[in-house]
Design an enzyme around this catalytic site. Structure first.
Site, PDB file in Angstrom:
ATOM      1  N   LYS A 112      60.735 -23.246  -2.866  1.00 19.40           N
ATOM      2  CA  LYS A 112      60.375 -23.578  -1.495  1.00 19.40           C
ATOM      3  C   LYS A 112      59.012 -24.298  -1.424  1.00 19.40           C
ATOM      4  O   LYS A 112      58.257 -24.293  -2.408  1.00 19.40           O
ATOM      5  CB  LYS A 112      60.341 -22.302  -0.645  1.00 19.40           C
ATOM      6  CG  LYS A 112      61.706 -21.609  -0.533  1.00 19.40           C
ATOM      7  CD  LYS A 112      62.792 -22.544  -0.024  1.00 19.40           C
ATOM      8  CE  LYS A 112      64.006 -21.861   0.576  1.00 19.40           C
ATOM      9  NZ  LYS A 112      64.808 -21.040  -0.317  1.00 19.40           N
TER      10      LYS A 112
HETATM   11  C1  LIG Z   1      65.776 -19.821   0.287  1.00 13.70           C
HETATM   12  C2  LIG Z   1      66.461 -19.480   1.552  1.00 13.70           C
HETATM   13  C3  LIG Z   1      66.647 -18.159   1.983  1.00 13.70           C
HETATM   14  C4  LIG Z   1      66.393 -16.958   1.136  1.00 13.70           C
HETATM   15  O1  LIG Z   1      65.201 -16.888   0.527  1.00 13.70           O
HETATM   16  P1  LIG Z   1      64.973 -16.114  -0.855  1.00 13.70           P
HETATM   17  O2  LIG Z   1      63.498 -15.988  -0.882  1.00 13.70           O
HETATM   18  O3  LIG Z   1      65.484 -16.974  -1.957  1.00 13.70           O
HETATM   19  O4  LIG Z   1      65.662 -14.807  -0.751  1.00 13.70           O
HETATM   20  C5  LIG Z   1      67.192 -17.949   3.230  1.00 13.70           C
HETATM   21  N1  LIG Z   1      67.562 -18.965   4.012  1.00 13.70           N
HETATM   22  C6  LIG Z   1      67.423 -20.239   3.625  1.00 13.70           C
HETATM   23  C7  LIG Z   1      67.818 -21.324   4.546  1.00 13.70           C
HETATM   24  C8  LIG Z   1      66.891 -20.537   2.370  1.00 13.70           C
HETATM   25  O5  LIG Z   1      66.801 -21.812   1.975  1.00 13.70           O
END
Ligand SMILES: *Cc1c(COP(=O)(O)O)cnc(C)c1O
Length: 397
Positions: free
Chosen positions: A186
């Protein structure tokens, strides 16, 4: 998007402070920690940056969604409206608390279609959960109006759009609750981590307790705390939080780079007749984490995706065939496949998605290509990429 590309001295320095004390846990050990409270500092920095009263940092984005739902009192049999295009975490977090994921079509914003949302509302609906996929947002104004009318909660999943805004407000802060992921890919990363933001004191307190076994964090002696309700462990570690603390301070630097790189590619693709772009709702500004565009039809989109790969343009996604992000290939959800028995409410109330008609979503997703905007590119490389993309796409559209 990935903040890991620019992992550097600031992140190392924050982590080193934690390593020097050896206090890897976010709560307690006051005497040993030399004044370092990385998770707490990250919460303060995030709340300030997102202009909300509260932030609760958690072990993942999936945990953040689960905790957000639980903190607002959502539970067994409640229905949560979510889009057909998202990450599997959306329905995982809903199912984790025994609630029911109700899939709803996306439109040319690639997020929840407000008209489709309204028709999906039943007397069991509790929450509308838009997911701001790939750097841009749902029409939050329209969804807010629907929530007001029907007495529903608005929970924004801003995991892929941190730093974007709607009507001047940071994404995640517009609804009753907002969630971020700080996983490794992210824009802001902790390695693993996530956060929930809100202006509601009760939800915040509930989230604080719920994510740490229901401990109410009263007083200074952890052993003497009360447990007003059942909880779970969704805590982040101090090491992960330390990375995030450095990264959140660099968010504006990351956003500037995303916008710069995005603009170069977008300007180039604007010259290709036949390519159109995802609609950004009025009042919204993207985070520019991805460049999302439409080909005239599914056949051309598939051909374009393949040709971009062959031409060496990496990081472009054709979500329509992707089993992480689009309902068509969620065989575990569609087949109700769980290890143990599903809760009775879930088993009985979960719609039969084998029979669902999401032709509107298919219409848009079948034509969509999304290209990841990286932070580590240099400007010359982005111009080169733009030229390659134009040369590759022009003969196809
Ligand atoms: C990455 C993501 C998540 C979940 O996040 P994690 O930290 O990987 O559990 C939830 N929603 C969206 C849209 C994502 O891209």
């Amino acid at each position: 998007m990935p903040g890991f590309e620019l992992f550097g001295d600031k992140e190392r320095a924050e982590v080193q402070q934690v390593l020097d004390t050896g206090v890897l846990m976010r709560y307690g050990f006051d005497g040993m920690r030399n004044g370092y409270w990385k998770a707490k500092e990250l919460e303060e920095a995030l709340a300030a940056r997102m202009q909300t009263k509260y932030a609760q940092v958690l072990s993942s984005g999936t945990a953040a969604l689960t905790v957000a739902l639980a903190s607002a009192g959502v539970g067994a049999g409640d229905e949560v409206i979510m889009p057909t295009f998202t990450f599997v975490a959306s329905f995982e977090s809903i199912l984790a608390i025994g609630a029911i994921p109700i899939l709803v079509d996306v439109d040319d914003t690639l997020t929840l279609d407000p008209k489709a949302v309204e028709t999906a509302i039943t007397k069991r609906t509790k929450v509308i959960m838009p997911v701001h996929m790939c750097g841009s947002m749902a029409d939050l104004r329209a969804l807010h109006v629907i929530c007001q009318k029907h007495g529903l909660l608005l929970l924004e999943d801003a995991c892929q759009a941190i730093g974007g805004t709607f009507e001047g407000k940071p994404l995640g802060s517009y609804g009753d609750l907002g969630c971020f992921s700080f996983d490794y890919v992210k824009t802001v990363t902790c390695g693993e981590g996530g956060a929930m933001i809100t202006n509601n004191e009760t939800y915040y307190k509930n989230a604080d307790h719920y994510s740490d076994h229901g401990h109410d964090h009263s007083g200074t002696d952890r052993g003497a705390e009360h447990h007003p309700f059942l909880g779970y462990n969704y805590r982040i570690s101090e090491l992960n939080a330390a990375v995030g603390l450095a990264q959140i301070g660099r968010l504006d630097e990351f956003l500037d780079l995303q916008k710069k790189h995005y603009s170069i590619l977008r300007n180039a693709l604007e010259t290709v007749e036949g390519i159109s772009f995802r609609r950004v709702p009025k009042g919204g500004e993207e985070s520019y984490a991805f460049l999302n565009f439409f080909l005239p039809d599914e056949t051309k989109a598939r051909a374009a995706h393949k040709a971009l790969g062959t031409a060496g343009v990496d990081g472009c996604f054709y979500w329509y065939d992707n089993n992480w992000h689009y309902y068509r290939k969620w065989e575990h959800l569609i087949g109700k496949k769980s290890l143990g028995k599903l809760p009775k409410e879930v088993y009985e109330q979960l719609p039969d998605y084998r029979k669902a008609n999401f032709s509107k979503s298919d219409h848009w997703m079948g034509r969509t290509i999304s290209c990841l905007i990286k932070l580590g590119w240099n400007e010359e490389a982005v111009h080169q990429r733009a030229t390659t993309m134009v040369d590759t796409l022009r003969p196809i559209v």
